[in-house]
Design a protein around this motif. Structure first.
Motif, PDB file in Angstrom:
ATOM      1  N   ILE A   1     -11.346   8.368  -1.395  1.00  9.33           N
ATOM      2  CA  ILE A   1     -12.446   8.175  -2.350  1.00  9.33           C
ATOM      3  C   ILE A   1     -12.209   6.999  -3.295  1.00  9.33           C
ATOM      4  CG2 ILE A   1     -13.074  10.611  -2.316  1.00  9.33           C
ATOM      5  CD1 ILE A   1     -11.592  10.881  -5.003  1.00  9.33           C
ATOM      6  N   GLY A   2     -11.119   6.312  -3.121  1.00  3.53           N
ATOM      7  CA  GLY A   2     -10.852   5.186  -4.004  1.00  3.53           C
ATOM      8  C   GLY A   2      -9.382   4.848  -4.035  1.00  3.53           C
ATOM      9  N   GLU A   3      -8.980   4.095  -5.026  1.00  2.27           N
ATOM     10  CA  GLU A   3      -7.587   3.685  -5.127  1.00  2.27           C
ATOM     11  C   GLU A   3      -7.261   3.240  -6.547  1.00  2.27           C
ATOM     12  OE1 GLU A   3      -7.685   0.631  -2.158  1.00  2.27           O
ATOM     13  OE2 GLU A   3      -8.252  -0.942  -3.597  1.00  2.27           O
ATOM     14  N   ASP A   4      -6.002   3.310  -6.890  1.00  2.00           N
ATOM     15  CA  ASP A   4      -5.491   2.751  -8.135  1.00  2.00           C
ATOM     16  C   ASP A   4      -4.668   1.518  -7.788  1.00  2.00           C
ATOM     17  OD1 ASP A   4      -6.573   4.646  -9.817  1.00  2.00           O
ATOM     18  OD2 ASP A   4      -4.872   6.014  -9.576  1.00  2.00           O
ATOM     19  N   VAL A   5      -4.832   0.474  -8.577  1.00  2.00           N
ATOM     20  CA  VAL A   5      -4.132  -0.780  -8.321  1.00  2.00           C
ATOM     21  C   VAL A   5      -3.292  -1.148  -9.542  1.00  2.00           C
ATOM     22  CG1 VAL A   5      -4.348  -3.227  -7.764  1.00  2.00           C
ATOM     23  CG2 VAL A   5      -5.941  -1.575  -6.762  1.00  2.00           C
ATOM     24  N   ALA A   6      -2.015  -1.371  -9.325  1.00  2.00           N
ATOM     25  CA  ALA A   6      -1.125  -1.841 -10.388  1.00  2.00           C
ATOM     26  C   ALA A   6      -0.496  -3.150  -9.931  1.00  2.00           C
ATOM     27  CB  ALA A   6      -0.036  -0.810 -10.676  1.00  2.00           C
TER      28      ALA A   6
ATOM     29  N   LEU B   1       5.551  -4.821 -16.355  1.00  2.00           N
ATOM     30  CA  LEU B   1       4.914  -5.925 -15.643  1.00  2.00           C
ATOM     31  C   LEU B   1       5.819  -6.551 -14.583  1.00  2.00           C
ATOM     32  CD1 LEU B   1       2.452  -7.962 -15.557  1.00  2.00           C
ATOM     33  CD2 LEU B   1       3.767  -9.325 -17.182  1.00  2.00           C
ATOM     34  N   PRO B   2       7.124  -6.736 -14.833  1.00  2.00           N
ATOM     35  CA  PRO B   2       7.947  -7.509 -13.898  1.00  2.00           C
ATOM     36  C   PRO B   2       8.466  -6.679 -12.727  1.00  2.00           C
ATOM     37  CG  PRO B   2       9.277  -6.847 -15.759  1.00  2.00           C
ATOM     38  CD  PRO B   2       7.878  -6.342 -16.035  1.00  2.00           C
ATOM     39  N   THR B   3       8.658  -7.338 -11.599  1.00  2.00           N
ATOM     40  CA  THR B   3       9.381  -6.726 -10.486  1.00  2.00           C
ATOM     41  C   THR B   3      10.877  -6.798 -10.793  1.00  2.00           C
ATOM     42  OG1 THR B   3       9.628  -8.813  -9.289  1.00  2.00           O
ATOM     43  CG2 THR B   3       7.626  -7.539  -8.854  1.00  2.00           C
ATOM     44  N   THR B   4      11.658  -6.075 -10.018  1.00  2.00           N
ATOM     45  CA  THR B   4      13.105  -6.153 -10.220  1.00  2.00           C
ATOM     46  C   THR B   4      13.630  -7.546  -9.880  1.00  2.00           C
ATOM     47  OG1 THR B   4      13.444  -5.265  -7.986  1.00  2.00           O
ATOM     48  CG2 THR B   4      13.486  -3.698  -9.822  1.00  2.00           C
ATOM     49  N   GLY B   5      12.923  -8.255  -8.997  1.00  2.00           N
ATOM     50  CA  GLY B   5      13.324  -9.621  -8.679  1.00  2.00           C
ATOM     51  C   GLY B   5      13.188 -10.540  -9.875  1.00  2.00           C
ATOM     52  N   LEU B   6      12.106 -10.401 -10.618  1.00  2.00           N
ATOM     53  CA  LEU B   6      11.912 -11.222 -11.811  1.00  2.00           C
ATOM     54  C   LEU B   6      12.929 -10.853 -12.887  1.00  2.00           C
ATOM     55  CD1 LEU B   6      10.454 -13.285 -13.489  1.00  2.00           C
ATOM     56  CD2 LEU B   6       8.656 -11.614 -13.971  1.00  2.00           C
ATOM     57  N   LEU B   7      13.191  -9.560 -13.058  1.00  2.00           N
ATOM     58  CA  LEU B   7      14.195  -9.137 -14.030  1.00  2.00           C
ATOM     59  C   LEU B   7      15.571  -9.693 -13.675  1.00  2.00           C
ATOM     60  CD1 LEU B   7      13.176  -5.393 -14.512  1.00  2.00           C
ATOM     61  CD2 LEU B   7      12.795  -7.272 -16.119  1.00  2.00           C
ATOM     62  N   ALA B   8      15.926  -9.641 -12.389  1.00  2.00           N
ATOM     63  CA  ALA B   8      17.216 -10.174 -11.957  1.00  2.00           C
ATOM     64  C   ALA B   8      17.294 -11.670 -12.203  1.00  2.00           C
ATOM     65  CB  ALA B   8      17.438  -9.868 -10.475  1.00  2.00           C
TER      66      ALA B   8
ATOM     67  N   HIS C   1       0.196  -3.231  -5.980  1.00  2.00           N
ATOM     68  CA  HIS C   1       0.537  -1.895  -5.480  1.00  2.00           C
ATOM     69  C   HIS C   1      -0.744  -1.051  -5.452  1.00  2.00           C
ATOM     70  CE1 HIS C   1       5.011  -2.211  -5.673  1.00  2.00           C
ATOM     71  NE2 HIS C   1       4.688  -3.225  -6.470  1.00  2.00           N
ATOM     72  N   ILE C   2      -1.209  -0.754  -4.259  1.00  2.00           N
ATOM     73  CA  ILE C   2      -2.479  -0.052  -4.064  1.00  2.00           C
ATOM     74  C   ILE C   2      -2.193   1.381  -3.627  1.00  2.00           C
ATOM     75  CG2 ILE C   2      -4.649  -0.032  -2.787  1.00  2.00           C
ATOM     76  CD1 ILE C   2      -4.279  -3.067  -2.400  1.00  2.00           C
ATOM     77  N   ARG C   3      -2.642   2.336  -4.442  1.00  2.00           N
ATOM     78  CA  ARG C   3      -2.444   3.763  -4.172  1.00  2.00           C
ATOM     79  C   ARG C   3      -3.802   4.397  -3.862  1.00  2.00           C
ATOM     80  NH1 ARG C   3      -1.002   6.191  -9.019  1.00  2.00           N
ATOM     81  NH2 ARG C   3      -0.251   8.021  -7.863  1.00  2.00           N
TER      82      ARG C   3
ATOM     83  N   ARG D   1       0.835  -1.206   0.000  1.00  2.00           N
ATOM     84  CA  ARG D   1       0.000   0.000   0.000  1.00  2.00           C
ATOM     85  C   ARG D   1       0.870   1.256   0.000  1.00  2.00           C
ATOM     86  NH1 ARG D   1      -5.302  -0.642   0.571  1.00  2.00           N
ATOM     87  NH2 ARG D   1      -6.036  -2.773   0.980  1.00  2.00           N
ATOM     88  N   HIS D   2       0.451   2.216  -0.801  1.00  2.00           N
ATOM     89  CA  HIS D   2       1.133   3.498  -0.904  1.00  2.00           C
ATOM     90  C   HIS D   2       0.125   4.585  -0.568  1.00  2.00           C
ATOM     91  CE1 HIS D   2       4.315   1.366  -3.153  1.00  2.00           C
ATOM     92  NE2 HIS D   2       3.316   0.748  -3.766  1.00  2.00           N
ATOM     93  N   GLU D   3       0.290   5.238   0.563  1.00  2.00           N
ATOM     94  CA  GLU D   3      -0.631   6.274   1.007  1.00  2.00           C
ATOM     95  C   GLU D   3       0.143   7.567   1.254  1.00  2.00           C
ATOM     96  OE1 GLU D   3      -3.650   5.729   0.783  1.00  2.00           O
ATOM     97  OE2 GLU D   3      -3.962   3.571   1.001  1.00  2.00           O
TER      98      GLU D   3
END
Length: 518
Positions: A135-140, A182-189, A155-157, A118-120
């Motif tokens: 009022i809501g959130e964006d999810v990636a 799409l990938p995290t840095t872990g997947l890229l690594a 990732h919930i903003r 969560r990112h607040e």
């Protein structure tokens, strides 16, 4: 562009006419340069696209070679796209046409485990003093991977709005090595380490990921590799600059097969390696990919002949490509192991008594090297002069005597001549406690690549080989510093988007532990 960036920070009305004309002239030069680079990269991209289509129809390559070639082309295309983006002015907006060409993100399967992040906002009080209302959130969602298991980071903003002034507040989107990727840095690594440390081509990784529950196409993986290669290049440049600040370097080269589009076969390319010595507190290796074994590649890497080129002593074998480097600025140190190997081969094949006696001399010299290995520079040099130099002098006199007794052109004569012709370089380590006795240190760094090359080929592109050399430089240096390459690349890829360019050297493998602890 530097001039364009400076223009944003000055008031043109306050600039004198002559300075304004000078500034405009500089701006024109930079625009022309950027245009030329852009045209070059665009042309290279067009050639690669045609090559990609032609190779898919070609019957000249085997199935495995065709897969490797397609991977390299996809990686190169993505890398070129990133480089073209960098050449565009920072203020230029993307055109609708460009937006349409953006690929749609793959919808991640619902059955994969998910971890919410969560990112607040740091405060829920508006600047006007009123409390914010959510009022809501964006999810990636980003795809993460640990060996054998895919997971999803959500990732919930949260969206917060002020009821009075209607101001909308959200925590900023975390910077990522692949923007909106799409990938995290872990997947890229994981992809990079598997490809360049474990020597698993992307088509094999595609199958491995499929067994883990999600089929990632090799073209997608190739795009990730190409993008990461561009982003990691400044770090590799910093590693090379630091390596070239050392007074003594190892050098070696090993052949690799490179696919040659249009011919349906491979030709021999070379991976050159340059590294610090075992006595140097810096643990680093830098690989340089070249299409041949010509000495000009070593000259270009070291900057030999340039006023600001490298100065020091190069530890290497007797390959002729290094010979033109040596002079007043670069000295030569030979490899005692190569000299010993000539006699070892002679003894193994013919049980030569001369070779057996020579090996006894070399054995005594190496016994002394084991004795002085952990000592400081001055003490190492003192003991070498006291114990090793008399042995080396006796060996030299003995070789001169034996050379008079063996026939010309014999295997024994060739072994003796190799030592006598290089005697000054072979014994230079006796007079310098910082010099190693042989080149084994760098040969051990390059050996895993030589062992793994049966599993991969550099496919048809100088760019692909250079990208591989760059990433393997970081992985190899991480291993030399006892780091887990996966952990190192995961952290570095996460830091790079926001890390100051002037402090890029802080992320080098030999400094990474200290950075991580701060």
């Amino acid at each position: 562009m530097r001039a364009a960036m400076d223009a944003a920070n000055i008031n043109l009305d306050e600039v004198a006419d002559d300075k304004l004309r000078e500034f405009a002239a500089q701006l024109v030069i930079e625009v022309r340069h950027a245009k030329a680079v852009n045209e070059k990269l665009t042309h290279e991209m067009a050639v690669l696209k045609r090559l990609k289509y032609a190779s898919s129809q070609s019957e000249g390559f085997s199935g495995e070679q065709k897969s490797l070639l397609q991977e390299a082309i996809d990686e190169d295309l993505e890398a070129l796209s990133r480089e073209i983006e960098r050449e565009q002015p920072a203020t230029s907006a993307a055109t609708p046409e460009a937006n349409k060409q953006q690929p749609k993100r793959q919808v991640l399967p619902a059955h994969l485990p998910r971890r919410e992040i969560r990112h607040e906002p740091q405060t829920t009080v508006c600047g006007c003093g009123c409390a914010l209302k959510r009022i809501g959130e964006d999810v990636a969602e980003k795809l993460d991977y640990t060996p054998g298991v895919f997971t999803v980071e959500r990732h919930i903003r949260g969206k917060w709005v002020c009821a009075q002034c209607q101001r909308l507040t959200q925590a900023p989107v975390p910077a990522h090595i692949i923007d909106k990727g799409l990938p995290t840095t872990g997947l890229l690594a994981q992809v990079l380490v598997a490809k360049y440390a474990d020597h698993l081509p992307l088509y094999r990784q595609e199958a491995i990921f499929g067994r883990a529950g999600l089929a990632l196409s090799r073209s997608t993986l190739a795009q990730w590799v190409g993008a990461c290669g561009v982003q990691l290049q400044p770090l590799v440049d910093a590693l090379k600059a630091e390596l070239l600040s050392r007074p003594i370097l190892h050098a070696d080269e090993t052949p690799v097969a490179m696919l040659k589009p249009g011919y349906g076969k491979t030709h021999r390319a070379y991976l050159w390696s340059y590294g610090s010595t075992v006595f140097d507190p810096l643990n680093a290796v830098v690989f340089d990919f070249a299409e041949s074994r010509a000495g000009r590649h070593a000259k270009a890497f070291l900057g030999a002949g340039d006023d600001d080129g490298w100065r020091g002593t190069l530890v290497c074998d007797d390959y002729g490509g290094y010979k033109h480097l040596f002079g007043t600025r670069i000295g030569e140190a030979g490899c005692l192991a190569h000299a010993r190997r000539k006699f070892f081969d002679l003894w193994s094949n013919h049980k030569s008594s001369i070779a057996e006696r020579a090996l006894e001399f070399f054995g005594k010299l190496y016994e002394i090297e084991q004795e002085v290995h952990e000592l400081d520079v001055d003490e190492r040099q003192r003991i070498r002069q006291l114990k090793a130099k008399p042995i080396a002098d006796t060996l030299h006199e003995w070789l001169l005597l034996q050379r008079q007794r063996v026939p010309e052109g014999s295997a024994t004569a060739k072994a003796i001549d190799y030592n006598l012709n290089r005697w000054e370089a072979l014994t230079r380590y006796l007079d310098n406690g910082q010099l190693p006795a042989d080149n084994n240190w760098i040969e051990n760094r390059i050996r895993p690549i030589a062992l793994g090359r049966n599993n991969w080929l550099f496919a048809g592109s100088l760019r692909a080989g250079q990208r591989a050399a760059a990433i393997m430089s970081l992985i190899g240096s991480a291993k030399m510093n006892d780091l887990d390459p996966y952990a190192y690349l995961s952290d570095v890829l996460a830091r790079l988007p926001t890390h100051p360019a002037r402090r890029i050297a802080d992320l080098l493998p030999h400094r990474w532990k200290a950075t991580l602890l701060n």
